[in-house]
Design a protein around this motif. Structure first.
Motif, PDB file in Angstrom:
ATOM      1  N   ASN A   7       0.801  -1.214   0.000  1.00 39.67           N
ATOM      2  CA  ASN A   7       0.000   0.000   0.000  1.00 39.67           C
ATOM      3  C   ASN A   7       0.834   1.265   0.000  1.00 39.67           C
ATOM      4  O   ASN A   7       2.032   1.250   0.261  1.00 39.67           O
ATOM      5  CB  ASN A   7      -0.950   0.010   1.190  1.00 39.67           C
ATOM      6  CG  ASN A   7      -0.214   0.070   2.511  1.00 39.67           C
ATOM      7  OD1 ASN A   7       0.820   0.692   2.642  1.00 39.67           O
ATOM      8  ND2 ASN A   7      -0.745  -0.602   3.509  1.00 39.67           N
ATOM      9  N   LEU A   8       0.154   2.359  -0.296  1.00 36.85           N
ATOM     10  CA  LEU A   8       0.701   3.702  -0.232  1.00 36.85           C
ATOM     11  C   LEU A   8      -0.284   4.507   0.588  1.00 36.85           C
ATOM     12  O   LEU A   8      -1.482   4.519   0.298  1.00 36.85           O
ATOM     13  CB  LEU A   8       0.834   4.289  -1.647  1.00 36.85           C
ATOM     14  CG  LEU A   8       1.267   5.738  -1.747  1.00 36.85           C
ATOM     15  CD1 LEU A   8       2.719   5.892  -1.267  1.00 36.85           C
ATOM     16  CD2 LEU A   8       1.135   6.231  -3.184  1.00 36.85           C
ATOM     17  N   ALA A   9       0.206   5.147   1.636  1.00 36.28           N
ATOM     18  CA  ALA A   9      -0.673   5.925   2.503  1.00 36.28           C
ATOM     19  C   ALA A   9      -0.103   7.319   2.708  1.00 36.28           C
ATOM     20  O   ALA A   9       1.108   7.519   2.739  1.00 36.28           O
ATOM     21  CB  ALA A   9      -0.842   5.240   3.849  1.00 36.28           C
ATOM     22  N   ILE A  15      -4.646   8.610   5.066  1.00 36.78           N
ATOM     23  CA  ILE A  15      -5.507   8.197   3.953  1.00 36.78           C
ATOM     24  C   ILE A  15      -4.771   7.174   3.088  1.00 36.78           C
ATOM     25  O   ILE A  15      -3.634   7.400   2.684  1.00 36.78           O
ATOM     26  CB  ILE A  15      -5.886   9.422   3.090  1.00 36.78           C
ATOM     27  CG1 ILE A  15      -6.644  10.443   3.935  1.00 36.78           C
ATOM     28  CG2 ILE A  15      -6.705   8.999   1.878  1.00 36.78           C
ATOM     29  CD1 ILE A  15      -6.833  11.782   3.255  1.00 36.78           C
ATOM     30  N   MET A  16      -5.418   6.053   2.807  1.00 35.14           N
ATOM     31  CA  MET A  16      -4.853   5.049   1.915  1.00 35.14           C
ATOM     32  C   MET A  16      -5.013   5.550   0.487  1.00 35.14           C
ATOM     33  O   MET A  16      -6.118   5.824   0.036  1.00 35.14           O
ATOM     34  CB  MET A  16      -5.580   3.716   2.086  1.00 35.14           C
ATOM     35  CG  MET A  16      -4.926   2.570   1.408  1.00 35.14           C
ATOM     36  SD  MET A  16      -3.393   2.046   2.163  1.00 35.14           S
ATOM     37  CE  MET A  16      -3.937   1.635   3.801  1.00 35.14           C
ATOM     38  N   LEU A  17      -3.893   5.678  -0.233  1.00 36.12           N
ATOM     39  CA  LEU A  17      -3.914   6.225  -1.582  1.00 36.12           C
ATOM     40  C   LEU A  17      -3.892   5.156  -2.667  1.00 36.12           C
ATOM     41  O   LEU A  17      -4.389   5.379  -3.767  1.00 36.12           O
ATOM     42  CB  LEU A  17      -2.711   7.157  -1.789  1.00 36.12           C
ATOM     43  CG  LEU A  17      -2.646   8.355  -0.843  1.00 36.12           C
ATOM     44  CD1 LEU A  17      -1.317   9.082  -1.024  1.00 36.12           C
ATOM     45  CD2 LEU A  17      -3.808   9.295  -1.098  1.00 36.12           C
ATOM     46  N   HIS A  18      -3.282   4.002  -2.361  1.00 31.77           N
ATOM     47  CA  HIS A  18      -3.161   2.965  -3.384  1.00 31.77           C
ATOM     48  C   HIS A  18      -2.958   1.606  -2.711  1.00 31.77           C
ATOM     49  O   HIS A  18      -2.237   1.508  -1.728  1.00 31.77           O
ATOM     50  CB  HIS A  18      -1.963   3.266  -4.297  1.00 31.77           C
ATOM     51  CG  HIS A  18      -1.839   2.336  -5.460  1.00 31.77           C
ATOM     52  ND1 HIS A  18      -2.420   2.602  -6.675  1.00 31.77           N
ATOM     53  CD2 HIS A  18      -1.216   1.145  -5.595  1.00 31.77           C
ATOM     54  CE1 HIS A  18      -2.146   1.605  -7.510  1.00 31.77           C
ATOM     55  NE2 HIS A  18      -1.419   0.712  -6.865  1.00 31.77           N
ATOM     56  N   LEU A  19      -3.588   0.599  -3.263  1.00 30.56           N
ATOM     57  CA  LEU A  19      -3.380  -0.791  -2.846  1.00 30.56           C
ATOM     58  C   LEU A  19      -3.031  -1.606  -4.080  1.00 30.56           C
ATOM     59  O   LEU A  19      -3.649  -1.427  -5.132  1.00 30.56           O
ATOM     60  CB  LEU A  19      -4.650  -1.392  -2.229  1.00 30.56           C
ATOM     61  CG  LEU A  19      -5.058  -0.910  -0.852  1.00 30.56           C
ATOM     62  CD1 LEU A  19      -6.419  -1.495  -0.500  1.00 30.56           C
ATOM     63  CD2 LEU A  19      -4.036  -1.335   0.180  1.00 30.56           C
TER      64      LEU A  19
END
Length: 106
Positions: A7-9, A15-19
């Motif tokens: 992930n990218l937070a 806030i989670m930006l990408h999974l």
């Protein structure tokens, strides 16, 4: 049967930006950037895709921290902060063993 995600937070607001779902070895080998970079660097470039070239700073843990990741991001006007483990190709050992410990003028 479980699933693994990378992930990218965003750190300030959480806030989670990408999974990215991690799939089998063959499938993961076909993903973008894998032919150009080590797996961990390719993953970072994929999850940062929407944020590259905008001067952002990525803070990564030791699983993603390497000279190849830092250089690949820097080439895309994106900066990286993380602990680079020793024994990585291109890591400035000569500098760290020598000049880094010498006194520098103020």
């Amino acid at each position: 049967k479980g699933s693994e995600y990378k992930n990218l937070a965003e750190c300030t607001f959480g806030i989670m930006l990408h999974l990215e779902l991690q799939e089998g070895k063959e499938e993961m080998g076909t993903r973008q950037y894998n032919s150009q970079y080590p797996k961990h660097t390719a993953l970072v470039l994929r999850i940062m895709q929407n944020y590259l070239g905008k001067g952002h700073i990525l803070y990564g843990d030791s699983a993603f921290a390497s000279l190849s990741t830092a250089v690949a991001l820097l080439e895309r006007n994106t900066f990286f902060t993380g602990l680079v483990k020793t024994a990585y190709s291109g890591f400035p050992k000569a500098y760290l063993n020598g000049a880094a410990w010498e006194p520098h003028p103020p």
